[in-house]
Design an enzyme around this catalytic site. Structure first.
Site, PDB file in Angstrom:
ATOM      1  N   CYS A   1       0.835  -1.197   0.000  1.00  0.00           N
ATOM      2  CA  CYS A   1       0.000   0.000   0.000  1.00  0.00           C
ATOM      3  C   CYS A   1       0.875   1.254   0.000  1.00  0.00           C
ATOM      4  CB  CYS A   1      -0.924  -0.022   1.222  1.00  0.00           C
ATOM      5  SG  CYS A   1      -2.096   1.359   1.272  1.00  0.00           S
ATOM      6  N   CYS A   2       1.874   1.279   0.867  1.00  0.00           N
ATOM      7  CA  CYS A   2       2.791   2.421   0.916  1.00  0.00           C
ATOM      8  C   CYS A   2       3.565   2.562  -0.391  1.00  0.00           C
ATOM      9  CB  CYS A   2       3.781   2.253   2.070  1.00  0.00           C
ATOM     10  SG  CYS A   2       3.097   2.542   3.713  1.00  0.00           S
TER      11      CYS A   2
ATOM     12  N   CYS B   1      -1.205   8.167   7.515  1.00  0.00           N
ATOM     13  CA  CYS B   1      -2.520   7.907   6.932  1.00  0.00           C
ATOM     14  C   CYS B   1      -3.516   7.485   8.020  1.00  0.00           C
ATOM     15  CB  CYS B   1      -2.412   6.799   5.894  1.00  0.00           C
ATOM     16  SG  CYS B   1      -1.443   7.248   4.433  1.00  0.00           S
TER      17      CYS B   1
ATOM     18  N   CYS C   1      -3.487   3.666   9.243  1.00  0.00           N
ATOM     19  CA  CYS C   1      -2.297   3.109   9.896  1.00  0.00           C
ATOM     20  C   CYS C   1      -1.722   4.029  10.963  1.00  0.00           C
ATOM     21  CB  CYS C   1      -1.242   2.775   8.851  1.00  0.00           C
ATOM     22  SG  CYS C   1      -1.771   1.525   7.651  1.00  0.00           S
TER      23      CYS C   1
ATOM     24  N   CYS D   1       7.369   3.991   6.024  1.00  0.00           N
ATOM     25  CA  CYS D   1       6.551   3.829   4.821  1.00  0.00           C
ATOM     26  C   CYS D   1       7.358   3.313   3.647  1.00  0.00           C
ATOM     27  CB  CYS D   1       5.880   5.148   4.455  1.00  0.00           C
ATOM     28  SG  CYS D   1       7.036   6.438   3.940  1.00  0.00           S
TER      29      CYS D   1
END
Length: 232
Positions: free
Chosen positions: A117-118, A198, A201, A224
């Site tokens: 995702c990062c 975010c 998280c 990240c």
């Protein structure tokens, strides 16, 4: 520009003992000029570097990696700081819609694979933007511990130089800077969020001595990925 240990060693040597503001000024006005950018999260301590930049060059380029998962409070804080400091050159960088459609169409990749995702939402978009620059400024600090505890002011990463002007400051410096310069803290700071990324998280910090203890809670992940060497 291919960076090596000699360049990094030289830069760390000549700036030893300099204030964060002087490190920034020398980097922006002398060492890198038009080839440097600030990658800013608009988190709890970002205002320090933004304020210093405003004293050097109000048209200096600033990048915000907008993952589409930022807190609403972060967006409001961004607008507040840009107006207060009269900074005029912010670029919000978003994930490639094609990557999202292919890998995270339902916006739930953070649950199963936060690293991926990062990578989609921050690492890849930043790598694309950094092709325009030889150096970039980071807000990392050694007192945030983890991978940052041995942080130096200048580092080499992915054929670019990263400048960490706040590497050696402490929590007292941070608090004093906000008070002295009459800058509001991030709206979530007083609620216990000492480091903010975010929505999915980020939680309230569980250890005041470790500001990043609320990031990726209950996971081994601590960064990240934008500060890691990219995988070929």
């Amino acid at each position: 520009m291919k960076n090596d240990s000699n360049i990094i060693g030289f830069l760390n040597k000549i700036t030893k003992g300099m204030t964060p503001l002087d490190i920034l000024r020398k980097s922006i006005q002398v060492n890198f000029k038009d080839n440097i950018v600030y990658v800013c999260s608009f988190g709890t301590e970002s205002a320090i570097i933004l304020h210093m930049i405003s004293k050097i060059e109000k048209n200096f380029p600033i990048i915000l990696l907008n993952t589409n998962f930022l807190f609403e409070e972060t967006i409001h804080y961004k607008n507040y700081l840009l107006k207060k400091l009269n900074l005029k050159n912010l670029k919000e960088v978003f994930p490639d819609p094609r990557d999202l459609d292919l890998h995270d169409k339902n916006n739930i990749l953070w649950k199963s694979n936060p690293d991926s995702c990062c990578n989609i939402r921050k690492v890849k978009p930043l790598q694309k933007e950094l092709k325009k620059y030889k150096a970039w400024i980071s807000g990392r600090k050694a007192f945030h511990l983890g991978d940052r505890k041995d942080l130096r002011v200048f580092e080499s990463l992915n054929d670019r130089i990263v400048i960490n002007p706040l590497a050696s400051i402490d929590k007292t410096f941070v608090n004093t800077y906000f008070e002295k310069n009459k800058i509001n803290r991030h709206p979530l700071f007083e609620q216990g969020y000492l480091s903010i990324g975010c929505i999915n998280c980020t939680e309230k910090s569980i250890d005041s001595s470790n500001p990043r203890s609320g990031r990726w809670s209950n996971k081994t992940k601590t960064e990240c990925g934008i500060h890691y060497n990219k995988k070929e």
